[in-house]
Design a protein around this motif. Sequence first.
Motif, mmCIF file in Angstrom:
data_model
loop_
_atom_site.group_PDB
_atom_site.id
_atom_site.type_symbol
_atom_site.label_atom_id
_atom_site.label_comp_id
_atom_site.label_asym_id
_atom_site.label_seq_id
_atom_site.Cartn_x
_atom_site.Cartn_y
_atom_site.Cartn_z
ATOM 1 N N TRP A 23 17.651 -3.311 -14.517
ATOM 2 C CA TRP A 23 16.804 -3.752 -15.682
ATOM 3 C C TRP A 23 16.893 -2.537 -16.728
ATOM 4 O O TRP A 23 16.764 -1.397 -16.211
ATOM 5 C CB TRP A 23 15.383 -4.242 -15.199
ATOM 6 N N PRO A 24 17.054 -2.726 -17.866
ATOM 7 C CA PRO A 24 16.905 -1.853 -18.896
ATOM 8 C C PRO A 24 15.335 -1.485 -19.122
ATOM 9 O O PRO A 24 14.413 -2.403 -19.103
ATOM 10 C CB PRO A 24 17.438 -2.224 -20.008
ATOM 11 N N TYR A 25 14.949 -0.077 -19.296
ATOM 12 C CA TYR A 25 13.500 0.105 -19.528
ATOM 13 C C TYR A 25 13.441 0.916 -20.776
ATOM 14 O O TYR A 25 12.511 1.775 -21.065
ATOM 15 C CB TYR A 25 13.113 1.052 -18.322
ATOM 16 N N GLY A 26 14.662 1.075 -21.596
ATOM 17 C CA GLY A 26 14.444 1.587 -22.996
ATOM 18 C C GLY A 26 14.173 3.108 -22.772
ATOM 19 O O GLY A 26 14.714 3.941 -22.302
ATOM 20 N N SER A 27 12.937 3.477 -23.702
ATOM 21 C CA SER A 27 12.632 4.791 -23.537
ATOM 22 C C SER A 27 10.972 4.745 -22.941
ATOM 23 O O SER A 27 10.456 5.615 -23.606
ATOM 24 C CB SER A 27 12.580 5.321 -25.121
ATOM 25 N N THR A 28 11.081 4.214 -22.110
ATOM 26 C CA THR A 28 9.768 4.196 -21.200
ATOM 27 C C THR A 28 9.251 5.551 -20.621
ATOM 28 O O THR A 28 10.251 6.240 -20.527
ATOM 29 C CB THR A 28 9.863 3.154 -19.887
ATOM 30 N N THR A 29 8.129 5.768 -20.702
ATOM 31 C CA THR A 29 7.707 7.035 -20.186
ATOM 32 C C THR A 29 7.770 7.265 -18.571
ATOM 33 O O THR A 29 7.188 6.240 -17.901
ATOM 34 C CB THR A 29 6.102 7.300 -20.483
ATOM 35 N N VAL A 30 8.038 8.240 -18.050
ATOM 36 C CA VAL A 30 8.196 8.369 -16.556
ATOM 37 C C VAL A 30 7.456 9.559 -16.414
ATOM 38 O O VAL A 30 7.577 10.754 -17.013
ATOM 39 C CB VAL A 30 9.523 8.490 -15.851
ATOM 40 N N THR A 31 6.655 9.830 -15.406
ATOM 41 C CA THR A 31 5.972 10.857 -14.725
ATOM 42 C C THR A 31 6.612 11.501 -13.374
ATOM 43 O O THR A 31 7.062 10.804 -12.853
ATOM 44 C CB THR A 31 4.473 10.534 -14.374
ATOM 45 N N GLY A 32 6.893 12.551 -13.554
ATOM 46 C CA GLY A 32 7.204 13.330 -12.471
ATOM 47 C C GLY A 32 7.782 15.032 -12.565
ATOM 48 O O GLY A 32 7.788 15.337 -13.684
ATOM 49 N N GLY A 33 7.400 15.909 -11.575
ATOM 50 C CA GLY A 33 7.411 17.208 -11.745
ATOM 51 C C GLY A 33 6.309 17.774 -12.643
ATOM 52 O O GLY A 33 6.407 18.806 -13.412
ATOM 53 N N GLY A 34 5.069 17.065 -12.965
ATOM 54 C CA GLY A 34 4.142 17.496 -13.999
ATOM 55 C C GLY A 34 4.365 17.217 -15.100
ATOM 56 O O GLY A 34 3.665 17.524 -16.156
ATOM 57 N N TRP A 35 5.489 16.478 -15.517
ATOM 58 C CA TRP A 35 5.932 16.126 -16.875
ATOM 59 C C TRP A 35 5.652 14.367 -16.958
ATOM 60 O O TRP A 35 6.085 13.813 -16.046
ATOM 61 C CB TRP A 35 7.463 16.374 -17.189
ATOM 62 N N LYS A 36 5.459 14.052 -18.270
ATOM 63 C CA LYS A 36 5.585 12.901 -18.647
ATOM 64 C C LYS A 36 6.701 12.765 -19.591
ATOM 65 O O LYS A 36 6.807 13.427 -20.742
ATOM 66 C CB LYS A 36 4.335 12.374 -19.266
ATOM 67 N N LYS A 37 7.780 11.984 -19.165
ATOM 68 C CA LYS A 37 8.989 12.208 -19.971
ATOM 69 C C LYS A 37 9.854 10.820 -20.340
ATOM 70 O O LYS A 37 9.487 9.971 -19.665
ATOM 71 C CB LYS A 37 10.481 12.749 -19.322
ATOM 72 N N GLN A 38 10.407 10.869 -21.609
ATOM 73 C CA GLN A 38 11.161 9.760 -22.266
ATOM 74 C C GLN A 38 12.670 9.893 -22.329
ATOM 75 O O GLN A 38 13.039 10.948 -22.929
ATOM 76 C CB GLN A 38 10.362 9.230 -23.427
ATOM 77 N N ALA A 39 13.434 9.145 -21.817
ATOM 78 C CA ALA A 39 14.873 9.260 -22.135
ATOM 79 C C ALA A 39 15.082 8.372 -23.528
ATOM 80 O O ALA A 39 14.523 7.654 -23.890
ATOM 81 C CB ALA A 39 15.666 8.681 -20.910
ATOM 82 N N ASP A 40 16.439 8.502 -23.927
ATOM 83 C CA ASP A 40 16.812 7.778 -25.094
ATOM 84 C C ASP A 40 17.201 6.298 -24.536
ATOM 85 O O ASP A 40 16.585 5.233 -25.195
ATOM 86 C CB ASP A 40 18.043 8.335 -25.801
ATOM 87 N N CYS A 41 17.646 6.147 -23.335
ATOM 88 C CA CYS A 41 17.656 4.676 -22.760
ATOM 89 C C CYS A 41 17.759 5.000 -21.207
ATOM 90 O O CYS A 41 18.203 6.014 -20.909
ATOM 91 C CB CYS A 41 18.679 3.807 -23.169
ATOM 92 N N CYS A 42 17.623 4.090 -20.468
ATOM 93 C CA CYS A 42 17.389 4.232 -19.117
ATOM 94 C C CYS A 42 17.298 2.857 -18.356
ATOM 95 O O CYS A 42 17.024 1.825 -18.948
ATOM 96 C CB CYS A 42 16.253 4.908 -18.460
ATOM 97 N N TRP A 43 17.639 2.850 -16.983
ATOM 98 C CA TRP A 43 17.861 1.524 -16.178
ATOM 99 C C TRP A 43 17.340 1.840 -14.914
ATOM 100 O O TRP A 43 17.170 2.992 -14.440
ATOM 101 C CB TRP A 43 19.264 1.320 -15.853
ATOM 102 N N ALA A 44 16.724 0.751 -14.023
ATOM 103 C CA ALA A 44 16.217 0.999 -12.941
ATOM 104 C C ALA A 44 16.404 -0.248 -12.210
ATOM 105 O O ALA A 44 16.566 -1.368 -12.761
ATOM 106 C CB ALA A 44 14.836 1.479 -12.818
#
Length: 293
Positions: free
Chosen positions: A124-145
């Motif tokens: 599934w495409p997740y766009g620029s959804t926010t992901v938490t990891g390594g102490g960061w909340k991050k957003q990609a330009d586009c992403c899939w899972a």
Amino acid sequence: MESLDHTADISRGSSSEPLSSELSSLEINSQDFFMRSAKEGEQHPFTTRQILQKIVEHRLTALRRDQTRDQYITGKYCRRFYHELTRTLLIKIMPNPAHELAAESFKSLVSVKLHALNIDDEVWPYGSTTVTGGGWKKQADCCWAPASTNASLSLVVEVGLSESARRLALDAHGWLELQSSVKLVVTISIKSERPEIVFTRWELLPRIDGAITRASPASARRVVSLKLCRMNDTTSVTRESTMNGISTTSQLVIPFDKLVNRPPHHPTEKDLVITEEELKRLAERVWKEQGFL
């Protein structure tokens, strides 16, 4: 079989230079690559949304006037790439539609490939959804899972201006080495002064120096780069794999097992292949937006 290379930084160079001259070693000692990227950026303390908006608008104007090539600024108390412990915000600014056009066009290509392989219900495409990891909340330009992993990303795409190539490399390291589910990163570096785009695929692979440690068993490494240029009304593709630099194809391959999080089950399930012609069409679309065509 694609050969592999150590971490690379795509630096400034003319379109006539070989791709290898633009790929130099990027030494990264810190475990936290997003924090390193933040430290390299211009620092701006802010406490209100109004102050943040003025800072962003000022940088956006400078980017549009070609007074800077740095898309990133650093501040506090808000979120884009946000570090919880230090309350540090790293903001990535998209100065013109070419950035979004590249990301959306690549996203469309991947969607077509997933549908053709009949696995669009699995990934599934997740766009620029926010992901938490390594102490960061991050957003990609586009992403899939993979659909079965509850948005644990497997493929991330980052797009940047030519002078942001070093930051794109840091982003690739950060995603792959701090976010355990991410198996693939594609960076797209767009030149602003001439029609040139570099696509690079990164993966997490065993360290080439053999220094395997518990803290760093593997590192993000550049698998292949494809440089697209426009000269004399012709779009050309220069491909460079690692080690020997020899390649027989100019396609961008996204491995099935790393994207879907399982091996292929039958012959119709194959790696996603973005062809040379598809990459050329994407590049030419971006160049039209930039005014080069």
